[in-house]
Design a protein around this motif. Sequence first.
Motif, mmCIF file in Angstrom:
data_model
loop_
_atom_site.group_PDB
_atom_site.id
_atom_site.type_symbol
_atom_site.label_atom_id
_atom_site.label_comp_id
_atom_site.label_asym_id
_atom_site.label_seq_id
_atom_site.Cartn_x
_atom_site.Cartn_y
_atom_site.Cartn_z
ATOM 1 N N GLU A 164 0.824 -1.203 0.000
ATOM 2 C CA GLU A 164 0.000 0.000 0.000
ATOM 3 C C GLU A 164 0.862 1.259 0.000
ATOM 4 O O GLU A 164 0.504 2.271 -0.608
ATOM 5 N N ASP A 165 1.999 1.210 0.668
ATOM 6 C CA ASP A 165 2.893 2.363 0.735
ATOM 7 C C ASP A 165 3.341 2.780 -0.664
ATOM 8 O O ASP A 165 3.411 3.983 -0.974
ATOM 9 N N SER A 166 3.634 1.817 -1.521
ATOM 10 C CA SER A 166 4.051 2.149 -2.890
ATOM 11 C C SER A 166 2.867 2.388 -3.805
ATOM 12 O O SER A 166 2.906 3.279 -4.670
ATOM 13 N N TYR A 167 1.799 1.625 -3.629
ATOM 14 C CA TYR A 167 0.642 1.756 -4.521
ATOM 15 C C TYR A 167 -0.004 3.135 -4.387
ATOM 16 O O TYR A 167 -0.380 3.755 -5.386
ATOM 17 N N GLN A 168 -0.127 3.612 -3.165
ATOM 18 C CA GLN A 168 -0.882 4.842 -2.922
ATOM 19 C C GLN A 168 -0.141 6.096 -3.356
ATOM 20 O O GLN A 168 -0.759 7.110 -3.635
ATOM 21 N N ASP A 169 1.196 6.025 -3.406
ATOM 22 C CA ASP A 169 1.969 7.225 -3.751
ATOM 23 C C ASP A 169 2.134 7.288 -5.270
ATOM 24 O O ASP A 169 3.049 6.697 -5.843
ATOM 25 N N LYS A 170 1.258 8.010 -5.929
ATOM 26 C CA LYS A 170 1.246 8.067 -7.392
ATOM 27 C C LYS A 170 2.380 8.931 -7.954
ATOM 28 O O LYS A 170 2.686 8.859 -9.140
ATOM 29 N N GLU A 171 2.980 9.765 -7.117
ATOM 30 C CA GLU A 171 4.039 10.644 -7.605
ATOM 31 C C GLU A 171 5.409 9.987 -7.537
ATOM 32 O O GLU A 171 6.342 10.409 -8.221
ATOM 33 N N ALA A 172 5.558 8.969 -6.715
ATOM 34 C CA ALA A 172 6.852 8.319 -6.533
ATOM 35 C C ALA A 172 7.086 7.283 -7.634
ATOM 36 O O ALA A 172 6.160 6.834 -8.315
ATOM 37 N N ILE A 173 8.349 6.883 -7.798
ATOM 38 C CA ILE A 173 8.675 5.747 -8.655
ATOM 39 C C ILE A 173 8.077 4.505 -8.002
ATOM 40 O O ILE A 173 8.216 4.296 -6.795
ATOM 41 N N LEU A 174 7.433 3.657 -8.771
ATOM 42 C CA LEU A 174 6.593 2.596 -8.212
ATOM 43 C C LEU A 174 7.375 1.560 -7.414
ATOM 44 O O LEU A 174 6.986 1.200 -6.301
ATOM 45 N N CYS A 175 8.466 1.054 -7.950
ATOM 46 C CA CYS A 175 9.149 -0.098 -7.347
ATOM 47 C C CYS A 175 9.833 0.275 -6.036
ATOM 48 O O CYS A 175 10.668 1.190 -5.999
ATOM 49 N N PRO A 176 9.564 -0.422 -4.932
ATOM 50 C CA PRO A 176 10.231 -0.121 -3.661
ATOM 51 C C PRO A 176 11.561 -0.842 -3.486
ATOM 52 O O PRO A 176 12.344 -0.488 -2.619
ATOM 53 N N ARG A 177 11.812 -1.893 -4.280
ATOM 54 C CA ARG A 177 13.040 -2.671 -4.085
ATOM 55 C C ARG A 177 14.210 -2.000 -4.770
ATOM 56 O O ARG A 177 14.112 -1.577 -5.922
ATOM 57 N N VAL A 178 15.381 -1.979 -4.071
ATOM 58 C CA VAL A 178 16.600 -1.388 -4.614
ATOM 59 C C VAL A 178 17.626 -2.465 -4.939
ATOM 60 O O VAL A 178 18.139 -2.536 -6.046
ATOM 61 N N ALA A 179 17.924 -3.313 -3.949
ATOM 62 C CA ALA A 179 18.911 -4.383 -4.140
ATOM 63 C C ALA A 179 18.314 -5.666 -3.554
ATOM 64 O O ALA A 179 17.227 -6.060 -3.932
ATOM 65 N N ASN A 180 19.032 -6.292 -2.634
ATOM 66 C CA ASN A 180 18.483 -7.504 -2.007
ATOM 67 C C ASN A 180 18.149 -7.268 -0.542
ATOM 68 O O ASN A 180 18.177 -8.185 0.277
ATOM 69 N N GLU A 181 17.822 -6.011 -0.203
ATOM 70 C CA GLU A 181 17.465 -5.662 1.168
ATOM 71 C C GLU A 181 16.091 -6.222 1.540
ATOM 72 O O GLU A 181 15.282 -6.545 0.669
ATOM 73 N N PHE A 182 15.830 -6.338 2.847
ATOM 74 C CA PHE A 182 14.493 -6.676 3.315
ATOM 75 C C PHE A 182 13.611 -5.442 3.141
ATOM 76 O O PHE A 182 13.951 -4.348 3.570
ATOM 77 N N LEU A 183 12.464 -5.628 2.495
ATOM 78 C CA LEU A 183 11.592 -4.495 2.201
ATOM 79 C C LEU A 183 10.858 -3.994 3.442
ATOM 80 O O LEU A 183 10.402 -4.791 4.265
ATOM 81 N N THR A 184 10.755 -2.691 3.534
ATOM 82 C CA THR A 184 9.947 -2.041 4.570
ATOM 83 C C THR A 184 9.241 -0.857 3.915
ATOM 84 O O THR A 184 9.711 -0.325 2.904
ATOM 85 N N PRO A 185 8.118 -0.391 4.473
ATOM 86 C CA PRO A 185 7.484 0.815 3.925
ATOM 87 C C PRO A 185 8.313 2.047 4.271
ATOM 88 O O PRO A 185 8.855 2.152 5.366
ATOM 89 N N TYR A 186 8.419 2.969 3.319
ATOM 90 C CA TYR A 186 9.202 4.179 3.595
ATOM 91 C C TYR A 186 8.661 5.422 2.887
ATOM 92 O O TYR A 186 8.917 6.541 3.313
ATOM 93 N N LYS A 187 7.925 5.256 1.805
ATOM 94 C CA LYS A 187 7.525 6.425 1.016
ATOM 95 C C LYS A 187 6.587 7.351 1.792
ATOM 96 O O LYS A 187 6.773 8.565 1.821
ATOM 97 N N GLY A 188 5.591 6.762 2.443
ATOM 98 C CA GLY A 188 4.682 7.570 3.243
ATOM 99 C C GLY A 188 5.392 8.265 4.389
ATOM 100 O O GLY A 188 5.083 9.419 4.724
ATOM 101 N N PHE A 189 6.377 7.581 4.997
ATOM 102 C CA PHE A 189 7.137 8.187 6.085
ATOM 103 C C PHE A 189 7.885 9.412 5.594
ATOM 104 O O PHE A 189 7.835 10.489 6.225
ATOM 105 N N PHE A 190 8.611 9.275 4.485
ATOM 106 C CA PHE A 190 9.376 10.412 3.977
ATOM 107 C C PHE A 190 8.468 11.591 3.640
ATOM 108 O O PHE A 190 8.799 12.753 3.921
#
Length: 846
Positions: A470-496
């Motif tokens: 939901e953190d990535s889906y709801q933010d229409k202005e951000a780049i969609l994909c939350p994954r960068v490398a092989n890190e464990f995913l956490t929500p961050y877009k709404g926080f920022f």
Amino acid sequence: MRKFVLTILSLSLVVSCEVNHLVNDAGYRQQMENDLLARLDGDGNLKDFYKAEDLIITTEEREALRFLYAYMPLADFTDYTTEYYLSNVRSSLDTRDEMGWNVPEREFRHFVLPIRVNNENLDSSRVVFAREIKPRVKGMAMKDAILEVNHWCHEKLTYKPSDARTLSPLASARSSLGRCGEESTFTVAALRSVGIPARQVYTPRWAHSDDNHAWVEAWADGEWYFMGACEPEPVLNLGWFNDPASRGLLMHTRVFGRYDGPEEKVMEGANYTEINLIDNYAKTARVDFLVVNEDGTPVDSALVDFDIYNYAEFYPALSKYTGKDGKTFLTAGMGDMLAWASKDGMYGLSKVSFGQDSLVTIVMTSNHPDESESMMIVPPVGGAGIPEVTEEQRAANSVRFASEDQIRKAYMATFAKDDGTQKGGFLAKSAGNQGVIGGFLAAHPDQRALDLLGSLSDKDMIDVTIEILEDSYQDKEAILCPRVANEFLTPYKGFFKSVLSAEEQETLSNPVNLIKWVKDNITLVNDTKAWRITMSPVGVFKSRLADPKSREIFFVSLARTLGIDARKDPVTGKVQYASPASPETGKDWIDVDFESAKEALTPKGTVVLKYVPTPKLANPGYYSNFTISKIQDGRTRLLAFDEGQVDMGGGVSWENVFKKGTELDTGDYILVSGNRLSDGSVPVTINKFTIKEGETAAVDLAIGIPDDKLSVIGEFDSETKYWKTAGSEPVSILSTTGRGVYVVGFLTPRHEPSVHAVNDIVAAKEDLEKCGLPILLLTSEDGLDWIKEYSAKLPSNVSYGIAPKEMLEGALPRVMIADTFNRVFFKTEGYTIGLGDQLLGAAAKL
């Protein structure tokens, strides 16, 4: 009488005031306190994350928390709460008291109390597992309890290869599948949950074959024993890997905190101790190393990487630092490695043969001309001791093994099936996480939701949460994909978006401003001797601290939140952001340089690899026959091109990438090339070359294959499934042939070339039986009766079955000699004469 009563009261007060320490060694306790205070008083906001002083806890609980906080990786400090750690501490202490294993303080402190095993995200498995396993093992002797825990683990989990990110124990249980690193993490977590000291043992690379492995050691009654994780055997110190481990060069484990055990220490960092366990598995020898400058003076604090040849790369399996005298040492299995020493951009290297060399001197220099060096790398010779197992023990274990398979399969039968649609594919990959994936798609039945899931890895389907999606889906202005490398995913877009003002967001949406902000506001913690786990972007922001990788992921995450297309380049690992596309040049990726806080377009040149194809090796593959690494600050960094089987049309190879040339950043590189022989040895060539701006470097790709030995010519997955009869449950080739070398053939029923192949095997029946290699002949469902017509004539070591349809495509018959390390040594396709003799001739060279 009054005096007697006062005496009793005084004794009662003494007893009631007695302190039960978890850490009874006062010196260690003081060191632990000093280390924790140094962290809390250091840079960043770590004091805000340590809340133990606000809790009502016992002395043991307090010391346990302070031990964990003194030595946990930075990510564990910032990404989990003190209440979380306290619940795990209390479970560990309660279990210790309940089970009564009589575990010494040192083993409890380092091998039971810590929650972290590998690079997994932490979860509540300590409490969950203890609740389920304790009733099964209570009252057992420790060795019996260890075996029983492994049976429980087999009910929950079985092997399946996957990417390098390690699932948490509960996520692994949710999927019922895991690679060896996940199985061993899971099993260590299960053993520790019931108070049994356990550690993950890791051979970072095999010496004789391209792969690695991880398993488990558990402590019982004063000794350490090993076992295959989620692979229960009737006795301890037994696993399929006994013989491969006896051919190993290095086995080690990372111990939480400052550890003073009896094992050889290969690295003592700020928060962990790396110990060498190779002596438990193989014949070993010690070699001393002296690192000097060109003038012969010893080099203090030179980093020595001990590199094992594997996947056509000299992989840095272990690293040590020299002392002021320029010396260090290593104990390893009796085979060959490459020792690569570096400091301040200078480097030097030398082959080292354990068991033959006693002292190796490495001369470091900054002047390395473009030249090649050839060498033969020889792995250790095997010789494993196998514990005795009676027929009764083996039979009883096999019955339990089959029953546990059924328990696990019954759970897996509840998973969604792939219906051929994009949605169905995601649900099938999600396994036990189908509620999250299904719920998300039901709430958002649109292409954006499908695109978001498509941007993630297959493994993400298993443990991604609805909050992350939901953190990535709801933010229409951000780049969609939350994954960068092989890190464990956490929500961050709404926080920022919540903590940065609109003005700050607008300012930082300029990449140059963002680079400077990260440099000025995030303190880099670059302790190369620390146990480092990737921090969450939110943890970096709150603590204002980050190790280098966490800072890179933080930058990309924040950039994407602000609408900047950013990435970590999958080949070079560099942090980059995209410039606006132009019709002439398209999208350019701009390198991020945090040190200068500037952007940069890196100058490039081209490399062309010169190679003459041979009948034995027409198209060398990346990772199979060669790799390229860039030399950065004196160390090598592999160019991580996409993987895949070259002979199946995938992956990177000489012909599809390097024959005509490919672009590389300017700088110094090494090309490592070789072709592993069937005995595990490799003729290797190291070719150093330089890429200059705008120029093409033509480099020889040298791969020698001796005529009198078989070499590895490809890959074939021994876990490939087939059917013994129509309608039966699929089984793996490995389960039929057993570990080791085998022959597999794919045949067209009653087709002349396949008939010739079968008749040639019949003709060589006696010699093939003496040879003893398992032979599996696979055909189509309607051809099974045809192949069985030969059953009385074929060698007794032949089995039959029905192949997957895709395996019966192309030129048939296709017959291979392969092994269960997925290496192919011999292959013939289409019409051939004398197949039986060909197999015997090839087997004789193994």
